[in-house]
Design a protein around this motif. Structure first.
Motif, PDB file in Angstrom:
ATOM      1  N   SER A  52       0.811  -1.210   0.000  1.00 25.53           N
ATOM      2  CA  SER A  52       0.000   0.000   0.000  1.00 25.53           C
ATOM      3  C   SER A  52       0.850   1.267   0.000  1.00 25.53           C
ATOM      4  O   SER A  52       1.864   1.363   0.686  1.00 25.53           O
ATOM      5  CB  SER A  52      -0.907   0.003   1.235  1.00 25.53           C
ATOM      6  N   THR A  53       0.417   2.241  -0.791  1.00 30.77           N
ATOM      7  CA  THR A  53       1.060   3.557  -0.780  1.00 30.77           C
ATOM      8  C   THR A  53       0.164   4.572  -0.082  1.00 30.77           C
ATOM      9  O   THR A  53       0.499   5.742  -0.007  1.00 30.77           O
ATOM     10  CB  THR A  53       1.363   4.044  -2.219  1.00 30.77           C
ATOM     11  N   CYS A  54      -0.966   4.110   0.417  1.00 27.70           N
ATOM     12  CA  CYS A  54      -1.908   4.963   1.144  1.00 27.70           C
ATOM     13  C   CYS A  54      -1.836   4.661   2.625  1.00 27.70           C
ATOM     14  O   CYS A  54      -1.634   3.512   3.021  1.00 27.70           O
ATOM     15  CB  CYS A  54      -3.342   4.716   0.674  1.00 27.70           C
ATOM     16  N   TYR A  55      -2.018   5.676   3.441  1.00 30.35           N
ATOM     17  CA  TYR A  55      -2.018   5.477   4.884  1.00 30.35           C
ATOM     18  C   TYR A  55      -3.314   4.775   5.279  1.00 30.35           C
ATOM     19  O   TYR A  55      -4.398   5.293   5.068  1.00 30.35           O
ATOM     20  CB  TYR A  55      -1.892   6.818   5.616  1.00 30.35           C
ATOM     21  N   GLU A  56      -3.186   3.583   5.795  1.00 31.95           N
ATOM     22  CA  GLU A  56      -4.338   2.835   6.283  1.00 31.95           C
ATOM     23  C   GLU A  56      -4.229   2.771   7.801  1.00 31.95           C
ATOM     24  O   GLU A  56      -3.170   2.456   8.332  1.00 31.95           O
ATOM     25  CB  GLU A  56      -4.346   1.418   5.697  1.00 31.95           C
ATOM     26  N   THR A  57      -5.328   3.042   8.494  1.00 28.49           N
ATOM     27  CA  THR A  57      -5.254   3.052   9.946  1.00 28.49           C
ATOM     28  C   THR A  57      -5.172   1.663  10.539  1.00 28.49           C
ATOM     29  O   THR A  57      -4.537   1.457  11.557  1.00 28.49           O
ATOM     30  CB  THR A  57      -6.465   3.788  10.558  1.00 28.49           C
ATOM     31  N   PHE A  58      -5.810   0.705   9.920  1.00 26.60           N
ATOM     32  CA  PHE A  58      -5.800  -0.658  10.453  1.00 26.60           C
ATOM     33  C   PHE A  58      -5.917  -1.622   9.283  1.00 26.60           C
ATOM     34  O   PHE A  58      -6.980  -1.750   8.688  1.00 26.60           O
ATOM     35  CB  PHE A  58      -6.971  -0.850  11.415  1.00 26.60           C
ATOM     36  N   ALA A  59      -4.841  -2.295   8.978  1.00 27.83           N
ATOM     37  CA  ALA A  59      -4.810  -3.188   7.823  1.00 27.83           C
ATOM     38  C   ALA A  59      -5.350  -4.563   8.217  1.00 27.83           C
ATOM     39  O   ALA A  59      -4.634  -5.414   8.716  1.00 27.83           O
ATOM     40  CB  ALA A  59      -3.393  -3.293   7.286  1.00 27.83           C
ATOM     41  N   MET A  60      -6.624  -4.764   7.999  1.00 31.83           N
ATOM     42  CA  MET A  60      -7.287  -6.002   8.392  1.00 31.83           C
ATOM     43  C   MET A  60      -6.636  -7.224   7.755  1.00 31.83           C
ATOM     44  O   MET A  60      -6.522  -8.275   8.387  1.00 31.83           O
ATOM     45  CB  MET A  60      -8.773  -5.943   8.023  1.00 31.83           C
ATOM     46  N   ALA A  61      -6.180  -7.113   6.522  1.00 37.55           N
ATOM     47  CA  ALA A  61      -5.574  -8.257   5.830  1.00 37.55           C
ATOM     48  C   ALA A  61      -4.348  -8.777   6.585  1.00 37.55           C
ATOM     49  O   ALA A  61      -4.121  -9.987   6.639  1.00 37.55           O
ATOM     50  CB  ALA A  61      -5.192  -7.871   4.403  1.00 37.55           C
ATOM     51  N   VAL A  62      -3.565  -7.881   7.172  1.00 38.62           N
ATOM     52  CA  VAL A  62      -2.376  -8.301   7.924  1.00 38.62           C
ATOM     53  C   VAL A  62      -2.791  -9.085   9.165  1.00 38.62           C
ATOM     54  O   VAL A  62      -2.199 -10.114   9.495  1.00 38.62           O
ATOM     55  CB  VAL A  62      -1.495  -7.092   8.298  1.00 38.62           C
ATOM     56  N   ASN A  63      -3.824  -8.623   9.846  1.00 32.81           N
ATOM     57  CA  ASN A  63      -4.327  -9.336  11.023  1.00 32.81           C
ATOM     58  C   ASN A  63      -4.891 -10.696  10.643  1.00 32.81           C
ATOM     59  O   ASN A  63      -4.675 -11.690  11.336  1.00 32.81           O
ATOM     60  CB  ASN A  63      -5.402  -8.505  11.725  1.00 32.81           C
ATOM     61  N   GLU A  64      -5.625 -10.746   9.540  1.00 27.89           N
ATOM     62  CA  GLU A  64      -6.190 -12.020   9.080  1.00 27.89           C
ATOM     63  C   GLU A  64      -5.079 -12.999   8.714  1.00 27.89           C
ATOM     64  O   GLU A  64      -5.143 -14.185   9.056  1.00 27.89           O
ATOM     65  CB  GLU A  64      -7.123 -11.785   7.890  1.00 27.89           C
ATOM     66  N   ALA A  65      -4.057 -12.508   8.039  1.00 26.09           N
ATOM     67  CA  ALA A  65      -2.927 -13.359   7.670  1.00 26.09           C
ATOM     68  C   ALA A  65      -2.224 -13.888   8.924  1.00 26.09           C
ATOM     69  O   ALA A  65      -1.914 -15.078   9.010  1.00 26.09           O
ATOM     70  CB  ALA A  65      -1.945 -12.597   6.783  1.00 26.09           C
ATOM     71  N   ALA A  66      -1.990 -13.006   9.893  1.00 24.06           N
ATOM     72  CA  ALA A  66      -1.323 -13.426  11.131  1.00 24.06           C
ATOM     73  C   ALA A  66      -2.145 -14.478  11.865  1.00 24.06           C
ATOM     74  O   ALA A  66      -1.599 -15.449  12.400  1.00 24.06           O
ATOM     75  CB  ALA A  66      -1.074 -12.221  12.030  1.00 24.06           C
ATOM     76  N   ALA A  67      -3.463 -14.307  11.888  1.00 23.67           N
ATOM     77  CA  ALA A  67      -4.335 -15.269  12.552  1.00 23.67           C
ATOM     78  C   ALA A  67      -4.243 -16.644  11.889  1.00 23.67           C
ATOM     79  O   ALA A  67      -4.432 -17.668  12.548  1.00 23.67           O
ATOM     80  CB  ALA A  67      -5.775 -14.778  12.539  1.00 23.67           C
ATOM     81  N   LEU A  68      -3.926 -16.652  10.595  1.00 24.37           N
ATOM     82  CA  LEU A  68      -3.797 -17.906   9.853  1.00 24.37           C
ATOM     83  C   LEU A  68      -2.354 -18.401   9.811  1.00 24.37           C
ATOM     84  O   LEU A  68      -2.054 -19.416   9.203  1.00 24.37           O
ATOM     85  CB  LEU A  68      -4.338 -17.726   8.431  1.00 24.37           C
ATOM     86  N   GLY A  69      -1.451 -17.651  10.448  1.00 25.38           N
ATOM     87  CA  GLY A  69      -0.050 -18.052  10.495  1.00 25.38           C
ATOM     88  C   GLY A  69       0.752 -17.699   9.272  1.00 25.38           C
ATOM     89  O   GLY A  69       1.817 -18.257   9.041  1.00 25.38           O
ATOM     90  N   THR A  70       0.271 -16.748   8.489  1.00 28.64           N
ATOM     91  CA  THR A  70       0.964 -16.348   7.270  1.00 28.64           C
ATOM     92  C   THR A  70       1.697 -15.032   7.511  1.00 28.64           C
ATOM     93  O   THR A  70       1.071 -14.036   7.864  1.00 28.64           O
ATOM     94  CB  THR A  70      -0.035 -16.175   6.109  1.00 28.64           C
ATOM     95  N   PRO A  71       3.020 -15.009   7.352  1.00 30.00           N
ATOM     96  CA  PRO A  71       3.762 -13.762   7.547  1.00 30.00           C
ATOM     97  C   PRO A  71       3.427 -12.744   6.453  1.00 30.00           C
ATOM     98  O   PRO A  71       2.960 -13.116   5.373  1.00 30.00           O
ATOM     99  CB  PRO A  71       5.224 -14.193   7.475  1.00 30.00           C
ATOM    100  N   SER A  72       3.658 -11.472   6.749  1.00 32.76           N
ATOM    101  CA  SER A  72       3.338 -10.397   5.804  1.00 32.76           C
ATOM    102  C   SER A  72       4.562  -9.568   5.472  1.00 32.76           C
ATOM    103  O   SER A  72       5.435  -9.368   6.317  1.00 32.76           O
ATOM    104  CB  SER A  72       2.282  -9.465   6.412  1.00 32.76           C
TER     105      SER A  72
END
Length: 140
Positions: A52-72
């Motif tokens: 992302s080149t835009c400021y996102e306050t909370f990147a849900m995809a990163v949290n979802e990936a972490a919950a599934l054990g996938t690094p970002s």
């Protein structure tokens, strides 16, 4: 082993990206997916890349990936950068810099984090256990 890039989602740039990737057999586009299908893709992915080149306050995809054990691997701006512990749960790179992203992707450290498979989930489970056992803050 050659990498496969799966582009999930839709948007105004999809057509242009598909035209660029037309000659690349290792790139596929899924379009928008149901939550179940999205989680299935994320759970089997080696890594999630969020450039992302835009400021996102909370990147849900990163949290979802972490919950599934996938690094970002995420750009260094916005909330996504604060959700990744560089070198442990994933990596950050300079926003807008394809060269910086390529350097992180080629790093030997990426192989270590990705090879563990569920390193991200293990890391955060350990943080949670530390927090529960000591009463200290998770993000200290």
């Amino acid at each position: 082993m050659p990498a496969t890039l799966v582009m999930i989602g839709d948007g105004p740039e999809r057509g242009a990206l598909e035209a660029i990737a037309q000659e690349l057999p290792s790139v596929t586009f899924t379009g928008r997916l149901s939550s179940i299908d999205l989680n299935a893709h994320m759970a089997t992915a080696s890594v999630l890349v969020l450039p992302s080149t835009c400021y996102e306050t909370f990147a849900m995809a990163v949290n979802e990936a972490a919950a599934l054990g996938t690094p970002s691997i995420v750009s260094d701006i916005g909330g996504q950068a604060s959700l990744v512990e560089d070198g442990a749960t994933g990596f950050t790179f300079r926003s807008g810099s394809a060269e910086s992203l390529a350097e992180k992707w080629a790093s030997e450290n990426v192989n270590v984090v990705v090879a563990d498979g569920k390193y991200s989930a293990k890391h955060w489970a350990t943080k949670a256990e530390d927090y529960a056992g000591t009463g200290s803050g998770v993000f200290e």
